[in-house]
Write an enzyme that holds these catalytic residues in place. Structure first.
Site, short mmCIF file in Angstrom:
data_model
loop_
_atom_site.label_atom_id
_atom_site.label_comp_id
_atom_site.label_asym_id
_atom_site.label_seq_id
_atom_site.Cartn_x
_atom_site.Cartn_y
_atom_site.Cartn_z
CD GLU A 192 3.78 -6.43 0.01
OE1 GLU A 192 3.79 -5.70 -1.00
OE2 GLU A 192 3.52 -5.99 1.14
NE ARG A 215 0.14 -6.32 7.08
CZ ARG A 215 -0.61 -5.58 6.29
NH1 ARG A 215 -1.93 -5.60 6.44
NH2 ARG A 215 -0.07 -4.85 5.35
CB THR A 249 3.95 -6.20 7.02
OG1 THR A 249 2.86 -6.16 6.08
CG2 THR A 249 3.53 -5.39 8.23
CE LYS A 260 3.63 -0.49 1.48
NZ LYS A 260 2.91 -1.75 1.45
C1 3PG Z 1 -1.18 -3.13 3.19
O1 3PG Z 1 -0.03 -3.08 3.57
O2 3PG Z 1 -2.15 -3.41 3.91
C2 3PG Z 1 -1.35 -2.87 1.77
O3 3PG Z 1 -1.03 -1.58 1.58
C3 3PG Z 1 -2.65 -3.27 1.22
O4 3PG Z 1 -3.58 -2.30 1.42
P1 3PG Z 1 -5.05 -2.56 0.92
O5 3PG Z 1 -5.59 -3.67 1.77
O6 3PG Z 1 -5.74 -1.25 1.18
O7 3PG Z 1 -4.97 -2.93 -0.53
#
Ligand code: 3PG
Length: 212
Positions: free
Chosen positions: A45, A49, A73, A133
């Protein structure tokens, strides 16, 4: 079960941990994805961002054999469309909006929509979603919370993400309603910056042996 849900489950069942990546430089995306695939993590994934994200998805989708590129995201319809156009084979959102549900309904690419409460999960069940999710997993109540949902929301599966690491991944993966977990810990920024691809393959291989 719809074909799209089946496709999503096939992707999520490839491995116990889906790497969640924040790619700052598209040039690092291909070696990073290759390192993850070499460790056994194929579904990847890439979060929207950073300005490099769409190019990173495009490169991974086109150049990394064995990888299944997904986008994370995703907050709105425009991003959904851009991510699909770049080659994403699955789409992940931290929460759910009407706009996202509408664009997803028109697309052959499956959406893994975010939910953090029983009500949110129920609303998504009404829309036909069986795989969600759970975000942000640790902060929203952790494995104990998700376990409590397993009986009343039987038939709904989750990919918890947020605050998960090698230390607590098993707490989630042992639950009957968890298909896989997501996490960024398999691709730490320091290793990416050092181009320590062997180090990332090692972390991926460790994560890949967790049982789901
Ligand atoms: C996110 O969207 O940032 C993910 O959930 C990853 O989270 P993490 O950095 O705590 O693994």
């Amino acid at each position: 079960m719809s074909g799209k849900t089946e496709n999503l489950l096939t992707v999520l069942n490839l491995q116990p941990v889906v790497p969640v990546l924040v790619v700052d430089d598209a040039a690092s995306a291909v070696p990073l994805a290759r390192a993850l695939v070499a460790g056994g993590l194929k579904a990847i994934e890439i979060t929207l961002r950073t300005p490099a994200a769409l190019e990173a998805i495009r490169l991974v989708a086109n150049e990394v054999e064995g990888a299944v590129a997904g986008a994370g995201t995703i907050l709105n319809a425009a991003q959904f469309d851009q991510a699909v156009e770049a080659g994403s084979q699955f789409i992940v959102s931290p929460g759910t909006t009407r706009e996202l549900l509408d664009v997803a309904a028109q697309s052959p690419v499956p959406l893994l929509p975010g939910a953090a409460t029983a009500s949110e999960a129920m609303a998504l069940r009404e829309q036909g979603y069986k795989v969600l999710k759970f975000f942000p997993a640790e902060q929203a109540g952790g494995a104990a919370y998700l376990k409590a949902l397993s009986s009343p929301l039987a038939g709904t599966l989750f990919c918890p993400t947020g605050g998960i690491s090698l230390a607590n991944a098993k707490d989630y993966l042992s639950l009957p309603n968890v298909v896989c977990v997501g996490g960024s810990w398999v691709a730490p920024k320091e290793l990416v910056m050092r181009e320590d691809w062997a180090g990332i393959t090692k972390l991926a291989a460790e994560a890949a042996t967790l049982k789901n």
